[in-house]
Write an enzyme that holds these catalytic residues in place. Structure first.
Site: not given
Length: 160
Positions: A76-78, A114-115, A129
């Site tokens: 739901l992130c733009h 969020m970014e 990793d």
């Protein structure tokens, strides 16, 4: 339904928030986190002798790329026109860890928390990793937003 959770409509269904009426402002978010590891793994990173190469250099590029692609990962992130992503890593000898800090900026109608969080998490996952052959027990922790600026809610800083 009157809820502070903006990603749900009046019927409780998930939706993408309409930000059209919001003002475009300069928005900044800073997030951080760390990955703890064995002392020998930290030495591999510091010395640059990992078989996969420059661990922190690769992790920085991965974190930047992740910030740019956050809307593809979080449903739901733009999608945002990101204007700046800065990612820094710091070796923390006392904690036997690598700290990651990401600052993301945009000129837009919604924030970039969020970014910034995605950049930190992917940066740390990339370290995992690249070093997992030496240390499968690494632990990512303390991933959080430290501050945000812009928008109608203005400035916010996490309590330390």
């Amino acid at each position: 339904m009157n809820s502070p959770l903006t990603h749900f409509d009046a019927q409780g269904q998930a939706h993408m928030v309409d930000v059209a009426a919001k003002a475009e402002t300069h928005r900044v978010a800073v997030a951080a986190g760390r990955i703890r590891m064995l002392p020998a793994t930290l030495e591999l990173i510091r010395s640059g002798t990992s078989k996969k190469g420059d661990v922190l250099g690769v992790a920085r590029i991965a974190a930047i790329q992740a910030a740019k692609r956050t809307s593809e990962l979080i449903p739901l992130c733009h999608p945002l026109p990101i204007t700046r992503v800065a990612v820094d890593f710091e070796i923390d000898e006392a904690a036997v860890a690598v700290q990651c800090r990401a600052q993301v900026e945009t000129l837009g109608r919604t924030g970039v928390e969020m970014e910034a969080l995605t950049a930190v998490q992917i940066g740390l996952l990339t370290i995992y990793d690249m070093c997992k052959a030496a240390d499968r027990g690494m632990v990512m922790e303390q991933i959080r937003v430290l501050e945000k600026q812009g928008g109608k809610s203005g400035e916010w800083k996490a309590e330390v």
